[in-house]
Design a protein around this motif. Structure first.
Motif, PDB file in Angstrom:
ATOM      1  N   ASN A 179      25.032  77.528   6.529  1.00 54.66           N
ATOM      2  CA  ASN A 179      24.615  77.178   5.168  1.00 54.66           C
ATOM      3  C   ASN A 179      23.652  78.188   4.566  1.00 54.66           C
ATOM      4  N   LYS A 214      23.298  82.031   3.241  1.00 50.23           N
ATOM      5  CA  LYS A 214      24.043  83.219   2.824  1.00 50.23           C
ATOM      6  C   LYS A 214      23.199  84.473   3.077  1.00 50.23           C
ATOM      7  N   THR A 232      18.367  79.115   1.264  1.00 55.54           N
ATOM      8  CA  THR A 232      19.827  79.083   1.417  1.00 55.54           C
ATOM      9  C   THR A 232      20.438  80.466   1.235  1.00 55.54           C
ATOM     10  N   CYS A 233      19.620  81.458   0.887  1.00 52.17           N
ATOM     11  CA  CYS A 233      20.106  82.818   0.663  1.00 52.17           C
ATOM     12  C   CYS A 233      18.988  83.790   0.983  1.00 52.17           C
ATOM     13  N   ARG A 260      18.582  73.373  11.133  1.00 48.55           N
ATOM     14  CA  ARG A 260      19.540  73.625  10.073  1.00 48.55           C
ATOM     15  C   ARG A 260      20.792  74.310  10.622  1.00 48.55           C
ATOM     16  N   ASN A 261      21.856  74.271   9.844  1.00 50.97           N
ATOM     17  CA  ASN A 261      23.101  74.942  10.194  1.00 50.97           C
ATOM     18  C   ASN A 261      23.068  76.358   9.621  1.00 50.97           C
ATOM     19  N   LYS A 299      20.367  73.305  -6.111  1.00 52.21           N
ATOM     20  CA  LYS A 299      20.891  73.387  -4.754  1.00 52.21           C
ATOM     21  C   LYS A 299      20.379  74.597  -3.985  1.00 52.21           C
ATOM     22  N   GLU A 300      20.309  75.757  -4.651  1.00 51.02           N
ATOM     23  CA  GLU A 300      20.104  77.011  -3.926  1.00 51.02           C
ATOM     24  C   GLU A 300      18.654  77.493  -3.993  1.00 51.02           C
TER      25      GLU A 300
END
Length: 228
Positions: free
Chosen positions: A30, A32, A214-215, A26-27, A195-196
């Protein structure tokens, strides 16, 4: 790497995020990083902002409001954009106005009654994460996994709320148990077209990233042990 100060600890956390992202293909851009400043002073929050953090999380409204006001005044004085504040703890319905006045994002929407109270008072779209109690722990808040689809359908009728993802506070358990919970939340997120994913804290954020978070919400690894 000098990790004796907040800037060094943030750098170390970002390195761990990057490592976990690399293992998962993964990047890291992306993912948080939300620094959870519960029980820590406004001065330490300001140090974290100076070190490059843009997202702060708080658990308790009464503690958070004076801290947010102090940090906002400090940002204004140095002509710096204030951070984005996330509420990551349980919200009582009688404190809805305070959240709407001081927080940009609610990560702990845990009931439809709370959603309705927020929608009634909100004057702007409020991004929210639905908190999900994957492990059915009685002491924790959140929707059961089977309730998420229906909750999202009901929230879709509330014009001031914008569901962006799901959130979990994982059980304190063996890594394989935690990993399964994160995986279940990711699958639930995907099934509902969100999405998150807000998954992972100081003790498990690398596993969370490997499973699609993602967070991540990190406190102790940035600010140190909490005052007793």
């Amino acid at each position: 790497m000098d990790t004796s100060g907040i800037a060094g600890r943030i750098e170390a956390v970002r390195a761990r995020i990057a490592g976990a992202a690399e293992r998962a293909g993964r990047n890291p851009a992306n993912i948080k990083l939300v620094a959870v400043s519960k029980t820590f002073s406004a001065d330490l929050v300001e140090q974290a902002i100076e070190a490059g953090l843009d997202d702060l999380g708080e658990n308790r409204i009464q503690e958070a409001i004076p801290k947010i006001q102090t940090v906002t005044d400090w940002c204004r004085a140095i002509e710096r954009a204030p951070p984005t504040w996330h509420l990551v703890g349980h919200l009582q319905r009688n404190k809805v106005k305070a959240v709407l006045d001081h927080f940009a994002i609610l990560q702990s929407l845990d009931s439809l009654r709370l959603a309705e109270a927020l929608n009634e008072r909100a004057a702007r779209p409020l991004p929210v994460y639905l908190e999900v109690n994957v492990s059915a722990e009685p002491q924790k808040f959140g929707f059961a996994p089977a309730q998420v689809n229906g909750a999202l359908a009901a929230i879709a009728r509330l014009h001031h709320l914008r569901p962006v993802g799901l959130m979990i506070v994982a059980a304190q358990a063996e890594d394989d148990v935690v990993r399964r919970a994160f995986r279940e939340l990711r699958e639930l997120r995907d099934a509902n077209g969100l999405k998150e994913l807000s998954m992972g804290m100081t003790g498990d954020f690398e596993i969370a990233i490997e499973e699609g978070s993602t967070c991540v919400r990190v406190g102790r690894a940035i600010f140190g042990e909490r005052p007793t």
